[in-house]
Design an enzyme around this catalytic site. Structure first.
Site, short mmCIF file in Angstrom:
data_model
loop_
_atom_site.label_atom_id
_atom_site.label_comp_id
_atom_site.label_asym_id
_atom_site.label_seq_id
_atom_site.Cartn_x
_atom_site.Cartn_y
_atom_site.Cartn_z
CB CYS A 97 5.20 -4.04 -1.66
SG CYS A 97 5.69 -2.60 -2.75
NE ARG A 145 8.33 5.22 1.54
CZ ARG A 145 7.38 6.33 1.91
NH1 ARG A 145 7.93 7.03 2.66
NH2 ARG A 145 6.41 6.39 1.14
CB ILE A 199 3.20 -1.89 -7.50
CG1 ILE A 199 2.47 -3.11 -8.19
CG2 ILE A 199 2.28 -0.79 -7.48
CD1 ILE A 199 1.19 -3.41 -7.73
CG HIS A 224 2.49 -6.29 -4.66
ND1 HIS A 224 1.28 -5.70 -3.48
CD2 HIS A 224 3.16 -5.31 -4.79
CE1 HIS A 224 1.78 -4.62 -3.38
NE2 HIS A 224 2.56 -4.26 -3.97
CD GLU A 230 0.02 -8.88 -2.54
OE1 GLU A 230 1.07 -9.54 -2.49
OE2 GLU A 230 -0.27 -7.81 -2.85
N GLY A 250 1.02 -1.06 -0.03
CA GLY A 250 0.15 -0.07 -0.07
C GLY A 250 0.94 0.98 0.13
CD GLU A 251 2.52 6.04 1.10
OE1 GLU A 251 3.82 6.45 0.74
OE2 GLU A 251 2.09 6.59 2.14
CB SER A 252 5.25 2.69 4.16
OG SER A 252 6.12 3.43 3.38
N1 GLN Z 1 6.06 2.91 -2.67
C1 GLN Z 1 5.13 2.66 -1.35
C2 GLN Z 1 5.90 3.11 -0.28
O1 GLN Z 1 6.73 3.60 -0.22
C3 GLN Z 1 5.03 1.10 -1.35
C4 GLN Z 1 4.35 0.60 -2.64
C5 GLN Z 1 3.68 -0.79 -2.57
O2 GLN Z 1 3.27 -1.22 -1.40
N2 GLN Z 1 3.36 -1.32 -3.61
O3 GLN Z 1 5.39 2.84 0.90
#
Ligand code: GLN
Length: 179
Positions: free
Chosen positions: A75, A98, A125, A161, A163, A46-48
């Site tokens: 990720c 990241r 991703i 990923h 999943e 997701g987005e950390s």
């Molecule tokens: N770029 C995202 C981050 O820095 C990670 C991307 C992902 O989980 N697919 O958190």
């Protein structure tokens, strides 16, 4: 055995289905109480930064920091269980960078090689990269010469990923460690 899937943001339903395909019960984790009856926790991509904020607001950050619950981080989840310039759980001794591949290579697929030379289709991703690992951390997956997956004890970090493919190899590998 129940496996928890952190269900605050990101690729939640895909991990639930990967766990259920192993005939294991998947439980959505949103509060510290949800950690009670699980044997392991998946921290999805997701987005950390967003995940960190949501984890803190829900009380899960503190609960997870204090627990020794095994974690599989993919990720953004891998970022949070490794070590980087931002605040993380640091459950695995590895440095993770990241958005390593930058904008031009925002998302891509690349074959991943495992120790037994098995090939796994890696979906990356806005992926991070594992730039160094400690001596108790074991690399388990490579893309070219880069480490894209590693294990320390019962914690596993993957920069891609798993999943999003139908191959359950990495989920199974982690589940085996929990037995
Ligand atoms: N770029 C995202 C981050 O820095 C990670 C991307 C992902 O989980 N697919 O958190």
């Amino acid at each position: 055995m129940n496996i928890g899937i952190l269900a605050l943001q990101g690729a939640v339903s895909e991990h639930i289905s990967s766990i259920e395909k192993n005939e294991i019960n998947a439980i959505k984790v949103r509060t510290p109480a949800d950690l009670q009856n699980i044997s392991g926790l998946i921290m999805p991509g997701g987005e950390s930064t967003t995940l960190r904020n949501l984890l803190k607001n829900s009380g899960l950050w503190k609960a997870i920091s204090q627990s020794s619950l095994p974690i599989m981080g993919t990720c953004a989840g891998a970022i949070l269980i490794g070590k980087c310039q931002d605040e993380t759980f640091g459950k695995i001794d590895m440095i993770i960078d990241r958005n390593y591949y930058g904008r031009q290579k925002d998302s891509f697929e690349k074959n991943i090689r495992m120790e037994n030379n098995k090939i796994f289709k890696g979906v990356f991703i806005r992926a991070p990269a594992i730039t160094s690992i400690g001596n108790k951390t074991k690399p388990i997956a490579w893309a070219d010469d880069d480490i894209v997956g590693c294990i320390e004890g019962k914690n596993m970090a993957l920069t891609f990923h798993p999943e999003l493919t139908n191959d359950l190899t990495f989920h199974k590998l982690w589940l085996e460690r929990l037995k």
